[in-house]
Motif scaffolding. Structure first.
Motif, PDB file in Angstrom:
ATOM      1  N   PRO A  61      13.291  28.703  -0.640  1.00  0.00           N
ATOM      2  CA  PRO A  61      11.929  28.696  -1.171  1.00  0.00           C
ATOM      3  C   PRO A  61      11.139  29.889  -0.648  1.00  0.00           C
ATOM      4  N   VAL A  62      10.394  30.539  -1.547  1.00  0.00           N
ATOM      5  CA  VAL A  62       9.691  31.777  -1.215  1.00  0.00           C
ATOM      6  C   VAL A  62       8.202  31.630  -1.466  1.00  0.00           C
ATOM      7  N   LEU A  63       7.411  32.177  -0.558  1.00  0.00           N
ATOM      8  CA  LEU A  63       5.973  32.309  -0.737  1.00  0.00           C
ATOM      9  C   LEU A  63       5.621  33.774  -0.535  1.00  0.00           C
ATOM     10  N   MET A  64       4.777  34.306  -1.446  1.00  0.00           N
ATOM     11  CA  MET A  64       4.400  35.715  -1.374  1.00  0.00           C
ATOM     12  C   MET A  64       2.910  35.843  -1.102  1.00  0.00           C
ATOM     13  N   MET A  65       2.550  36.727  -0.168  1.00  0.00           N
ATOM     14  CA  MET A  65       1.161  37.018   0.152  1.00  0.00           C
ATOM     15  C   MET A  65       0.911  38.487  -0.158  1.00  0.00           C
ATOM     16  N   ILE A  66      -0.100  38.763  -0.962  1.00  0.00           N
ATOM     17  CA  ILE A  66      -0.299  40.105  -1.509  1.00  0.00           C
ATOM     18  C   ILE A  66      -1.750  40.529  -1.315  1.00  0.00           C
ATOM     19  N   GLY A  67      -1.951  41.743  -0.827  1.00  0.00           N
ATOM     20  CA  GLY A  67      -3.303  42.264  -0.705  1.00  0.00           C
ATOM     21  C   GLY A  67      -3.471  43.144   0.515  1.00  0.00           C
ATOM     22  N   ALA A  68      -4.605  43.831   0.586  1.00  0.00           N
ATOM     23  CA  ALA A  68      -4.859  44.764   1.680  1.00  0.00           C
ATOM     24  C   ALA A  68      -4.852  44.089   3.042  1.00  0.00           C
ATOM     25  N   ALA A  69      -5.205  42.797   3.088  1.00  0.00           N
ATOM     26  CA  ALA A  69      -5.217  42.073   4.361  1.00  0.00           C
ATOM     27  C   ALA A  69      -3.828  41.923   4.952  1.00  0.00           C
ATOM     28  N   LYS A  82       0.841  -1.193   0.000  1.00  0.00           N
ATOM     29  CA  LYS A  82       0.000   0.000   0.000  1.00  0.00           C
ATOM     30  C   LYS A  82       0.880   1.248   0.000  1.00  0.00           C
ATOM     31  N   VAL A  83       0.411   2.280  -0.700  1.00  0.00           N
ATOM     32  CA  VAL A  83       1.145   3.542  -0.791  1.00  0.00           C
ATOM     33  C   VAL A  83       0.347   4.640  -0.104  1.00  0.00           C
ATOM     34  N   TRP A  84       1.024   5.406   0.726  1.00  0.00           N
ATOM     35  CA  TRP A  84       0.423   6.591   1.351  1.00  0.00           C
ATOM     36  C   TRP A  84       1.134   7.831   0.811  1.00  0.00           C
ATOM     37  N   LEU A  85       0.385   8.778   0.270  1.00  0.00           N
ATOM     38  CA  LEU A  85       0.926  10.096  -0.054  1.00  0.00           C
ATOM     39  C   LEU A  85       0.746  10.957   1.184  1.00  0.00           C
ATOM     40  N   VAL A  86       1.841  11.307   1.825  1.00  0.00           N
ATOM     41  CA  VAL A  86       1.788  11.993   3.112  1.00  0.00           C
ATOM     42  C   VAL A  86       2.312  13.417   2.965  1.00  0.00           C
ATOM     43  N   GLY A  87       1.535  14.387   3.454  1.00  0.00           N
ATOM     44  CA  GLY A  87       1.988  15.765   3.453  1.00  0.00           C
ATOM     45  C   GLY A  87       2.933  16.014   4.613  1.00  0.00           C
ATOM     46  N   ALA A  88       4.141  16.474   4.308  1.00  0.00           N
ATOM     47  CA  ALA A  88       5.132  16.743   5.350  1.00  0.00           C
ATOM     48  C   ALA A  88       4.890  18.083   6.031  1.00  0.00           C
ATOM     49  N   GLY A  89       4.035  18.908   5.450  1.00  0.00           N
ATOM     50  CA  GLY A  89       3.840  20.242   5.989  1.00  0.00           C
ATOM     51  C   GLY A  89       4.885  21.209   5.445  1.00  0.00           C
ATOM     52  N   PRO A  90       4.984  22.402   6.005  1.00  0.00           N
ATOM     53  CA  PRO A  90       5.825  23.458   5.427  1.00  0.00           C
ATOM     54  C   PRO A  90       7.321  23.296   5.648  1.00  0.00           C
ATOM     55  N   GLY A  91       7.730  22.443   6.563  1.00  0.00           N
ATOM     56  CA  GLY A  91       9.168  22.270   6.789  1.00  0.00           C
ATOM     57  C   GLY A  91       9.519  21.801   8.187  1.00  0.00           C
ATOM     58  N   VAL A 140       2.708  43.656   0.729  1.00  0.00           N
ATOM     59  CA  VAL A 140       3.220  42.338   0.332  1.00  0.00           C
ATOM     60  C   VAL A 140       4.010  41.765   1.503  1.00  0.00           C
ATOM     61  N   ILE A 141       3.794  40.499   1.794  1.00  0.00           N
ATOM     62  CA  ILE A 141       4.619  39.788   2.778  1.00  0.00           C
ATOM     63  C   ILE A 141       5.300  38.626   2.062  1.00  0.00           C
ATOM     64  N   VAL A 142       6.604  38.575   2.173  1.00  0.00           N
ATOM     65  CA  VAL A 142       7.404  37.503   1.576  1.00  0.00           C
ATOM     66  C   VAL A 142       7.940  36.629   2.704  1.00  0.00           C
ATOM     67  N   VAL A 143       7.687  35.335   2.630  1.00  0.00           N
ATOM     68  CA  VAL A 143       8.184  34.403   3.640  1.00  0.00           C
ATOM     69  C   VAL A 143       9.144  33.435   2.962  1.00  0.00           C
ATOM     70  N   GLU A 144      10.373  33.438   3.419  1.00  0.00           N
ATOM     71  CA  GLU A 144      11.417  32.555   2.886  1.00  0.00           C
ATOM     72  C   GLU A 144      11.698  31.447   3.899  1.00  0.00           C
ATOM     73  N   ASN A 145      11.819  30.210   3.400  1.00  0.00           N
ATOM     74  CA  ASN A 145      12.071  29.049   4.265  1.00  0.00           C
ATOM     75  C   ASN A 145      11.027  28.955   5.385  1.00  0.00           C
ATOM     76  N   CYS A 146       9.797  28.963   4.995  1.00  0.00           N
ATOM     77  CA  CYS A 146       8.690  29.010   5.947  1.00  0.00           C
ATOM     78  C   CYS A 146       8.773  27.915   7.009  1.00  0.00           C
ATOM     79  N   SER A 147       8.646  28.305   8.261  1.00  0.00           N
ATOM     80  CA  SER A 147       8.575  27.458   9.466  1.00  0.00           C
ATOM     81  C   SER A 147       9.913  26.846   9.877  1.00  0.00           C
ATOM     82  N   ARG A 148      10.964  27.091   9.137  1.00  0.00           N
ATOM     83  CA  ARG A 148      12.260  26.502   9.466  1.00  0.00           C
ATOM     84  C   ARG A 148      13.080  27.441  10.352  1.00  0.00           C
TER      85      ARG A 148
END
Length: 236
Positions: free
Chosen positions: A222-230, A6-15, A191-199
């Motif tokens: 690795p970069v994630l960008m969040m953009i907007g008035a919030a 059996k194979v499980w695809l497991v999410g490791a989360g952000p880091g 804009v909020i830029v998060v590099e190496n999220c959670s590490r």
């Protein structure tokens, strides 16, 4: 006739290793073989010391293993072992190429299951203490990436939403900023830029959209960008 495990695809989360789900950690501890992504940390792999470890990582912009080869390695592992974990960064079902791997697994009649993980957008919002939605300001969120299949042109259109979250956005920062400005988004859009999220080496940068147009030369992870008035700083 081949008898498959059996194979499980497991999410490791952000880091961070302690952000994997309890179910995911239990499956790692029980796995006979783990095929893991490039962004999976050593701390995460320490949760499965009994398992055979196979690196099948893919990194944006870097030479890496082709997806059909990864698919075949999963099939080969299932033919040899009873408990196979395919450990994928973030959540398998969001920009994780789960569709291609599930198709390959199912085409061989192999039993499989998916274990969700914390996707990077939610972890980045938590790290920056910046909700993706805010009452009266933002009630819709879009997750997007510019990368596509190898034989397809990169996506250039942007979703219309209150809060935009771009995965794997470091190399696309300039293009994203220029597209948004051309669409009429104010230059001072937060804009909020998060590099190496959670590490341990995580970095969080806050800047206006006009500065994002200059690029993110300071970011190498690795970069994630969040953009907007919030994403505006809260008034205390």
């Amino acid at each position: 006739m081949t008898i498959y495990g059996k194979v499980w695809l497991v999410g490791a989360g952000p880091g961070a290793a302690d952000l994997i789900t309890v179910r995911g950690a239990r499956l790692l501890a029980e796995a006979e073989v783990v095929l893991y992504d490039a962004l999976v940390t050593e701390d995460m792999l320490a949760l499965c010391p009994q398992a055979v470890l196979i690196a099948v990582g893919k990194r944006c912009g870097l030479r890496s293993m082709a997806q059909p080869i990864i698919n075949q390695q999963i099939i080969d592992a299932a033919a040899k072992y009873r408990r196979v974990v395919r450990l994928k960064g973030g959540d398998p079902m969001l920009f994780g190429r789960a569709d291609e791997e599930l198709r390959a697994i199912e085409s061989h009649g192999i039993e499989c299951a998916v274990v969700p993980g914390i996707t990077a957008a939610l972890a980045a919002a938590a790290s920056s203490k910046q909700p993706l939605t805010r009452r009266g300001i933002a009630r819709s969120v879009a997750f997007f990436t510019s990368s596509t299949a190898p034989d397809m042109p990169d996506q250039t259109t942007l979703p219309a939403c209150d809060t935009l979250v771009q995965y794997m956005g470091g190399r696309e920062a300039v293009k994203t900023a220029r597209n948004l400005l051309a669409l009429g988004h104010p230059p001072d859009t937060p804009v909020i830029v998060v590099e190496n999220c959670s590490r341990a080496d995580e970095h969080i940068y806050r800047l206006p959209l006009s500065q994002l147009e200059d690029g993110l030369a300071k970011c190498s992870g690795p970069v994630l960008m969040m953009i907007g008035a919030a994403m505006a700083a809260r008034e205390v």
